[in-house]
Structures are given as C-alpha cells and as structure tokens.
Design a protein around this motif. Structure first.
Motif, PDB file in Angstrom:
ATOM      1  N   ARG A 229      40.924  37.053   4.139  1.00  0.00           N
ATOM      2  CA  ARG A 229      40.398  35.690   4.213  1.00  0.00           C
ATOM      3  C   ARG A 229      38.870  35.661   4.308  1.00  0.00           C
ATOM      4  O   ARG A 229      38.225  34.748   3.814  1.00  0.00           O
ATOM      5  CB  ARG A 229      41.006  35.009   5.440  1.00  0.00           C
ATOM      6  CG  ARG A 229      40.429  33.656   5.803  1.00  0.00           C
ATOM      7  CD  ARG A 229      41.104  33.125   7.052  1.00  0.00           C
ATOM      8  NE  ARG A 229      40.499  31.897   7.519  1.00  0.00           N
ATOM      9  CZ  ARG A 229      39.440  31.836   8.310  1.00  0.00           C
ATOM     10  NH1 ARG A 229      38.880  32.949   8.741  1.00  0.00           N
ATOM     11  NH2 ARG A 229      38.934  30.669   8.683  1.00  0.00           N
ATOM     12  N   LYS A 230      38.301  36.682   4.927  1.00  0.00           N
ATOM     13  CA  LYS A 230      36.869  36.687   5.247  1.00  0.00           C
ATOM     14  C   LYS A 230      36.006  36.738   3.982  1.00  0.00           C
ATOM     15  O   LYS A 230      36.258  37.513   3.063  1.00  0.00           O
ATOM     16  CB  LYS A 230      36.548  37.893   6.130  1.00  0.00           C
ATOM     17  CG  LYS A 230      35.086  37.978   6.576  1.00  0.00           C
ATOM     18  CD  LYS A 230      34.867  39.209   7.428  1.00  0.00           C
ATOM     19  CE  LYS A 230      33.414  39.360   7.823  1.00  0.00           C
ATOM     20  NZ  LYS A 230      32.525  39.537   6.682  1.00  0.00           N
TER      21      LYS A 230
ATOM     22  N   SER B 109      45.135  40.146   7.415  1.00  0.00           N
ATOM     23  CA  SER B 109      45.004  38.750   6.993  1.00  0.00           C
ATOM     24  C   SER B 109      43.555  38.285   7.100  1.00  0.00           C
ATOM     25  O   SER B 109      43.049  37.570   6.218  1.00  0.00           O
ATOM     26  CB  SER B 109      45.916  37.873   7.857  1.00  0.00           C
ATOM     27  OG  SER B 109      45.768  36.515   7.532  1.00  0.00           O
ATOM     28  N   TYR B 110      42.881  38.706   8.167  1.00  0.00           N
ATOM     29  CA  TYR B 110      41.475  38.324   8.371  1.00  0.00           C
ATOM     30  C   TYR B 110      40.580  38.910   7.282  1.00  0.00           C
ATOM     31  O   TYR B 110      39.727  38.222   6.717  1.00  0.00           O
ATOM     32  CB  TYR B 110      41.012  38.785   9.745  1.00  0.00           C
ATOM     33  CG  TYR B 110      39.515  38.684   9.941  1.00  0.00           C
ATOM     34  CD1 TYR B 110      38.880  37.438  10.002  1.00  0.00           C
ATOM     35  CD2 TYR B 110      38.730  39.832  10.056  1.00  0.00           C
ATOM     36  CE1 TYR B 110      37.508  37.343  10.182  1.00  0.00           C
ATOM     37  CE2 TYR B 110      37.357  39.751  10.234  1.00  0.00           C
ATOM     38  CZ  TYR B 110      36.746  38.497  10.289  1.00  0.00           C
ATOM     39  OH  TYR B 110      35.394  38.400  10.464  1.00  0.00           O
TER      40      TYR B 110
ATOM     41  N   PHE C 235      40.718  32.724  17.381  1.00  0.00           N
ATOM     42  CA  PHE C 235      40.018  33.614  16.458  1.00  0.00           C
ATOM     43  C   PHE C 235      39.001  34.473  17.198  1.00  0.00           C
ATOM     44  O   PHE C 235      38.925  35.691  17.017  1.00  0.00           O
ATOM     45  CB  PHE C 235      39.321  32.751  15.394  1.00  0.00           C
ATOM     46  CG  PHE C 235      38.765  33.523  14.239  1.00  0.00           C
ATOM     47  CD1 PHE C 235      39.524  33.748  13.109  1.00  0.00           C
ATOM     48  CD2 PHE C 235      37.472  34.021  14.289  1.00  0.00           C
ATOM     49  CE1 PHE C 235      39.003  34.457  12.033  1.00  0.00           C
ATOM     50  CE2 PHE C 235      36.949  34.730  13.218  1.00  0.00           C
ATOM     51  CZ  PHE C 235      37.707  34.947  12.089  1.00  0.00           C
TER      52      PHE C 235
ATOM     53  N   ARG D  59      49.750  36.701   7.325  1.00  0.00           N
ATOM     54  CA  ARG D  59      49.516  35.650   8.327  1.00  0.00           C
ATOM     55  C   ARG D  59      50.824  35.286   9.021  1.00  0.00           C
ATOM     56  O   ARG D  59      50.888  35.115  10.244  1.00  0.00           O
ATOM     57  CB  ARG D  59      48.897  34.426   7.638  1.00  0.00           C
ATOM     58  CG  ARG D  59      48.719  33.208   8.547  1.00  0.00           C
ATOM     59  CD  ARG D  59      49.883  32.248   8.379  1.00  0.00           C
ATOM     60  NE  ARG D  59      49.847  31.173   9.350  1.00  0.00           N
ATOM     61  CZ  ARG D  59      50.929  30.510   9.748  1.00  0.00           C
ATOM     62  NH1 ARG D  59      52.130  30.822   9.291  1.00  0.00           N
ATOM     63  NH2 ARG D  59      50.822  29.531  10.612  1.00  0.00           N
TER      64      ARG D  59
END
Length: 413
Positions: free
Chosen positions: A358-359, A354-355, A16, A186
């Motif tokens: 998700r964040k 995707s980040y 990450f 993802r």
C-alpha cells in the motif's frame, strides 16, 4: 452498526502508528514465546543423562544425598524435589529464578550426575529474549511498552474491523481470495486479529506481572489491599522448638509423601536451628490444590498449613493469568498458546506485507484525519485510563503528540 467515519479514520491512524512502533517486536515476541512453550520437552531430552539414572539395588538415604549435595553444589541447596519414579536422580535446588541451579544426585551410587545452572541454558536465553530482549531492565521496559501498545492495537483494530451495515461474511469473518494480493493480506491480518483478540488480551494480562512498571504497581496494589500471599506462606516468622536432634530428610520426606499433594512436591530446608521444614507443591493445571505446610524440624509436628484459599484474590488472579500465559493448564492450553503464537506471527507478517504493497514512495502512508474531527469525551476518558494503567504507554503517547504538535508548528512558521 453504522460507524462514525471520522472516528474510524482517527482510530485507524492510531492503529497504524501503534503497528509501526510495535510490529517488528511483536513478531519477535510471538516467535520466542512459541519456542519457549517447548521448554519441558527440549530440556527433558537435553538433560536426560543428568536427570535419569539406572536402577541399581536399594537407594542410599536422602540424608546422605543431601550431604553429598551440600558438598558439591555451587551454592548450598535450599530445596529438594520429591522424585516420582525409581529412575529419577534426586534434584537439590539452590537459589531462585535466574540465580537457580539444580544439582542431581544418583540415589543408588551417590554420584553427582550433573548440575544445571538455569542462566546457562538455551531456554533461559530464549526467555530473556522474550521478556527483556537480552537487554536487562531497559529491555524489560521496551517489552512492556510494546505490550501496552498491543492493547491499543487490539482495541482500535476491533473498531476498524467492525463491519458496517450490509457487509458480507467474506472480508469480515473469512478472507477474500479473489480480490487481489493486498486485499488478501489485509483480510488475513484483520480477520485473524478478530478471531484471536480475546485470547491476546488474556495472554497480555498474563505477561504484565513480569514487567517493571505495571507489574510493580500491581504488587503495590496487592500490599495495600492485602490480597497477596499471606504473611505465613513463607514461614519466616515461624520457629521450631529445639528438643534434641532434628528430623532426618528421610523422615521429613515420609511426612511430605503422606500428604499426597498433586504436582511437583518440594521440601524446603530449615535455614537455621530455629527455623522450620516446609512442604509445598506446584500444580499449575489446578492451582486450587497448591499448599504450603510448615513442620517443626525437631518434633515433625505440623505448625501451620496454608491452602490456596488463604492466598489473596489479586495474587490468585495473577497466578492464574501467568499460568495461562505459559500454557500450563494441560495439553489443551499448551496447544492454544502455540496456535495463538503462530496466528499472531502470521497476522503480523501479513500486516507488514499489506503495508508495503500500500505504501507509496516517500510517504509513510499514515491515514489522514479531517482537521474538523474532535475526540469525544468517551475516547478521552478511555485514553486517560489506559495511560494510568499502562504508564509507559501514556509517556510514549505524550511524546508522539508533542512531536506532531511541534512538527505542525514548524510547518506553519
């Protein structure tokens, strides 16, 4: 294979962090690398009026063309390319790499059809953006740092991707289409990364020879182990015996043509009355056919011939991965590099998407690792090896660890 859950979490954390550091740069590098693959086609079209001429009777001598080039070139030419077709202008080259310029002479009229200065071309600028972010030595080191972290991304990503016992094909080898957008993006990232991971490692290996630190260290290793080009390859120490008039360029070209070398054949001019003519060929699609042959500039006798087998193993390996990096092994390798560049771009963008999904607001979203987790000796040895081979990675890793340590200390106080 049953994975160690804490190790998986720890490696995901570093995957990450590596992604946060390098992903925007990777997108830029993959796009510019893909664009640079079109260099030959783009320049053939753009410079067609300079490189191609109308066939008009018998050509003038190469010696006359050389004299014309000497009078008109920005810098005195040191090399001539043997033409392979009647409608090609004769190319005379001055300098090397970024300092290279090519002057083209019409072999029928003797007119200069044009001069191409490498540093002024569009593709040279794309290459500079790809290799040094248009920032000179500093940019080269940034690119090297990103490439080093890409090694970490690939290795940690493979472990994080590695399926636990009982996982199905979907989500492991093909993306899941019906489990939400975040899962889909993802999967696109992880699965694409798996399929191209081996190629990426090989492509990265082909890029490191151009870097300042790893590339220079590799050159030093070649010198220490005597596995680079042989001392006679450039022919600087060879001498011609002065006996009357030197060969004309036409006579030397006839000797070069008799060698029937594949690829692009070049005649390198003598640098003085005691130096030699040299003939070499560039043929990335079959490196084993490349040679460097030196001739007495007066008698025309062959003084020395170096074959590719005379080149040290580290240099041969280096040239192989560099040619692979540029897709120079024929149409199959060109398409392979282009598709890999496209896949890397898609994989990187899907990771960012995707980040973002998700964040959480106000949180970087860095995976948490249990405080009880201890790094095994195998992992520590692997990190030390990576830090030695890729020094900029090692330095950046120390900075990250030091920053985390200080931040933890400040929180406690």
């Amino acid at each position: 294979m049953k994975k160690n859950r804490q190790l998986n979490q720890w490696l995901w954390k570093w995957h990450f962090i590596a992604g946060l550091i390098s992903l925007p740069f990777i997108i830029l590098l993959s796009i510019t690398g893909g664009l640079y693959l079109f260099k030959a086609d783009y320049e053939a079209s753009k410079h067609k009026d300079i490189k191609e001429v109308v066939v008009q009777g018998a050509p003038i001598s190469l010696q006359q063309q050389w004299e014309i080039a000497n009078k008109n070139a920005i810098k005195k030419p040191n090399t001539m390319i043997l033409t392979s077709a009647a409608n090609q202008a004769t190319e005379f080259i001055s300098g090397r790499f970024g300092g290279k310029s090519s002057l083209y002479v019409n072999p029928y009229s003797g007119a200069v059809s044009g001069e191409i200065i490498t540093r002024d071309t569009t593709m040279f600028k794309i290459r500079k953006l790809h290799g040094e972010l248009l920032s000179g030595k500093f940019g080269t080191k940034i690119v090297e740092l990103i490439a080093s972290w890409m090694m970490v991304l690939i290795l940690t990503g493979l472990y994080v991707w590695w399926p636990d016992r009982g996982r199905k094909i979907k989500g492991v080898f093909i993306p899941r289409m019906n489990e939400g957008k975040r899962t889909f993006y993802r999967d696109i990232h992880a699965i694409t990364g798996f399929w191209i991971s081996g190629l990426l490692l090989l492509i990265l290996a082909g890029g490191f020879p151009w870097t300042d630190v790893v590339g220079e260290n590799f050159k030093q290793l070649q010198k220490i182990t005597n596995t680079g080009y042989p001392a006679t390859w450039k022919g600087h120490q060879l001498q011609s015996k002065d006996k009357g008039d030197a060969l004309t360029l036409d006579q030397m070209a006839a000797k070069a043509e008799d060698l029937q070398l594949p690829g692009t054949v070049m005649i390198h001019f003598p640098k003085g009355p005691k130096s030699v003519f040299s003939v070499s060929n560039v043929n990335p699609s079959d490196l084993n056919t490349q040679k460097k042959i030196h001739f007495d500039q007066y008698s025309g006798q062959q003084i020395l011939s170096n074959n590719w087998d005379d080149v040290g193993i580290l240099m041969r390996g280096r040239m192989w991965v560099m040619a692979f990096h540029q897709g120079e092994f024929g149409a199959w390798s060109w398409w392979l590099m282009l598709l890999t560049a496209i896949a890397l771009t898609i994989m990187s963008i899907s990771a960012l998407v995707s980040y973002v999904m998700r964040k959480r607001k106000g949180n970087w979203g860095i995976p948490k690792v249990p405080v009880t987790f201890k790094i095994g000796y195998g992992i520590m040895v692997s990190i030390v090896i990576l830090a030695i081979v890729f020094p900029l990675f090692g330095i950046s890793l120390l900075l990250i660890i030091s920053t985390e340590y200080l931040r933890a200390k400040i929180k406690k106080s």
